[in-house]
Design a protein around this motif. Structure first.
Motif, short mmCIF file in Angstrom:
data_model
loop_
_atom_site.label_atom_id
_atom_site.label_comp_id
_atom_site.label_asym_id
_atom_site.label_seq_id
_atom_site.Cartn_x
_atom_site.Cartn_y
_atom_site.Cartn_z
N TRP A 48 0.84 -1.19 0.00
CA TRP A 48 0.00 0.00 0.00
C TRP A 48 0.88 1.25 0.00
O TRP A 48 2.03 1.22 0.42
CB TRP A 48 -0.95 0.01 1.20
CG TRP A 48 -0.28 0.16 2.53
CD1 TRP A 48 -0.13 1.32 3.25
CD2 TRP A 48 0.34 -0.87 3.32
NE1 TRP A 48 0.55 1.06 4.43
CE2 TRP A 48 0.84 -0.27 4.49
CE3 TRP A 48 0.52 -2.23 3.13
CZ2 TRP A 48 1.52 -0.98 5.47
CZ3 TRP A 48 1.20 -2.96 4.12
CH2 TRP A 48 1.68 -2.34 5.27
N TYR A 49 0.29 2.35 -0.48
CA TYR A 49 1.00 3.62 -0.57
C TYR A 49 0.51 4.53 0.54
O TYR A 49 -0.69 4.77 0.69
CB TYR A 49 0.76 4.25 -1.94
CG TYR A 49 1.43 3.48 -3.06
CD1 TYR A 49 2.67 3.88 -3.55
CD2 TYR A 49 0.84 2.34 -3.58
CE1 TYR A 49 3.30 3.16 -4.56
CE2 TYR A 49 1.46 1.62 -4.59
CZ TYR A 49 2.69 2.03 -5.07
OH TYR A 49 3.31 1.31 -6.06
N SER A 77 -5.24 0.41 9.35
CA SER A 77 -4.47 1.00 8.26
C SER A 77 -5.38 1.30 7.08
O SER A 77 -6.17 0.44 6.67
CB SER A 77 -3.35 0.05 7.81
OG SER A 77 -2.47 -0.24 8.88
N ALA A 78 -5.27 2.52 6.55
CA ALA A 78 -6.06 2.92 5.39
C ALA A 78 -5.13 3.40 4.29
O ALA A 78 -4.06 3.95 4.55
CB ALA A 78 -7.05 4.03 5.77
N PHE A 83 -2.51 -3.21 -3.11
CA PHE A 83 -2.34 -4.49 -3.79
C PHE A 83 -2.34 -5.58 -2.73
O PHE A 83 -1.68 -5.45 -1.71
CB PHE A 83 -0.99 -4.54 -4.53
CG PHE A 83 -1.01 -4.05 -5.96
CD1 PHE A 83 -1.87 -3.02 -6.35
CD2 PHE A 83 -0.16 -4.57 -6.90
CE1 PHE A 83 -1.88 -2.55 -7.65
CE2 PHE A 83 -0.15 -4.12 -8.21
CZ PHE A 83 -1.02 -3.11 -8.59
N ALA A 84 -3.09 -6.64 -2.96
CA ALA A 84 -3.12 -7.77 -2.02
C ALA A 84 -3.14 -9.07 -2.80
O ALA A 84 -3.79 -9.16 -3.85
CB ALA A 84 -4.32 -7.67 -1.09
N ARG A 106 9.22 2.60 -6.39
CA ARG A 106 7.80 2.89 -6.21
C ARG A 106 6.90 1.83 -6.80
O ARG A 106 5.67 1.90 -6.68
CB ARG A 106 7.45 4.24 -6.86
CG ARG A 106 7.83 5.45 -6.02
CD ARG A 106 7.22 6.73 -6.59
NE ARG A 106 5.77 6.69 -6.72
CZ ARG A 106 4.91 6.86 -5.70
NH1 ARG A 106 5.38 7.07 -4.47
NH2 ARG A 106 3.61 6.83 -5.91
N TRP A 107 7.47 0.84 -7.45
CA TRP A 107 6.68 -0.12 -8.21
C TRP A 107 6.31 -1.35 -7.40
O TRP A 107 7.13 -1.88 -6.64
CB TRP A 107 7.44 -0.54 -9.48
CG TRP A 107 7.47 0.54 -10.50
CD1 TRP A 107 8.32 1.61 -10.52
CD2 TRP A 107 6.61 0.69 -11.62
NE1 TRP A 107 8.03 2.43 -11.59
CE2 TRP A 107 6.98 1.88 -12.29
CE3 TRP A 107 5.55 -0.06 -12.12
CZ2 TRP A 107 6.34 2.33 -13.44
CZ3 TRP A 107 4.91 0.38 -13.28
CH2 TRP A 107 5.30 1.57 -13.92
N LEU A 108 5.07 -1.81 -7.60
CA LEU A 108 4.60 -3.09 -7.06
C LEU A 108 4.20 -4.00 -8.22
O LEU A 108 3.79 -3.52 -9.28
CB LEU A 108 3.40 -2.90 -6.14
CG LEU A 108 3.64 -2.17 -4.81
CD1 LEU A 108 2.31 -1.94 -4.09
CD2 LEU A 108 4.60 -2.95 -3.91
#
Length: 278
Positions: A48-49, A77-78, A83-84, A106-108
């Motif tokens: 998450w960002y 957490s919000a 991504f999960a 910064r990439w997932l």
């Protein structure tokens, strides 16, 4: 294989994505409806960002339904981009380094599917990874190698083109080794501002993939549904399988397609492998 979701929109608690839906990702970890396996219990991960430039990640080798820390973190957490991924191993070890999503700057990146006969083609594919990137590979999965091939071929500048070249190399390498159908994939990747999702397989029968429909339209159709009123108009979900049975809420992503989600808009583009350059 695996199941995953990619969310973007106004910040929501992680538990609203992972636990509360009727067919949540945690439910799918035990009772997947559309996956190649019913059980996806070989670990999980969430990315998450938040406040920092790079996204945060949490990985565990526990089954998602059995991890108390995930339940605790999710309730507090919000984030506006999440991504999960829940994992069903295709043969590599159950360890944290093999859990998705994978991160580079910064990439997932996360993947459902497999590179067929990975042990036979692994050496050739690993040698194609850029030397500067190679030391960052931590695990032993085909999915992480796939990610680093995409990075090698320019993911940060041209995600669809880079993934197309990576798939082109995987298919060419596999067929050189006698593999008839080298890749099966749904993939999601993001730089924190845009999400790209891909559905493709060499055999032409890819794993399931869906995206949500326009939230404002759904509000008009279901004015008494409280979940829909808690989401912003630009909220979008891309999922391996729908999180519920609300009619009209989900559209299947077509075969051989790249889905681009930016802001509150989504765009479908044709996707096909291309020869790797260099």
């Amino acid at each position: 294989m695996c199941r995953w979701l990619a969310y973007s929109g106004s910040p929501v608690l992680l538990e609203d994505l992972l636990y509360k839906p009727e067919n949540s990702l945690v439910v799918q970890s035990r009772h997947s409806r559309l996956g190649a396996e019913t059980i996806n219990g070989d670990g999980f991960g969430v990315g998450w960002y938040g406040a920092l430039e790079e996204p945060g990640i949490y990985h565990s080798t526990e089954p998602a339904w059995n991890d108390r820390n995930l339940r605790e973190i999710s309730a507090h957490s919000a984030a506006g981009r999440v991504f999960a991924h829940i994992r069903a191993s295709t043969g590599t070890d159950v360890q944290q380094a093999n859990c998705h999503p994978f991160r580079h700057g910064r990439w997932l990146w996360m993947h459902n599917g497999s590179i067929a006969e990975f042990r036979a083609v692994k050496r050739d594919l690993m040698l194609a990874v850029a030397p500067a990137l190679y030391p960052e590979i931590e695990g032993s999965t085909d999915s992480e190698v796939f990610f680093f091939l995409a990075l090698t071929f320019g993911l940060e500048d041209d995600p669809p083109g880079a993934v197309a070249r990576a798939v082109g190399l995987i298919e060419e390498t596999g067929r050189r080794h006698g593999v008839e159908h080298p890749i099966q994939m749904t993939v999601a990747t993001t730089d924190g501002a845009t999400t790209w999702a891909f559905r493709y397989s060499s055999v032409g029968e890819s794993r399931s993939l869906f995206h949500s429909t326009d939230i404002s339209t759904l509000r008009h159709q279901y004015p008494d549904n409280p979940v829909l009123h808690g989401l912003s108009d630009d909220a979008r979900l891309v999922v391996s399988e729908p999180l519920g049975d609300l009619r009209g809420a989900w559209r299947e992503v077509p075969e051989s397609t790249c889905l681009v989600v930016r802001g509150g808009r989504e765009e479908l583009r044709e996707f096909a492998p291309t020869p790797a350059l260099g």
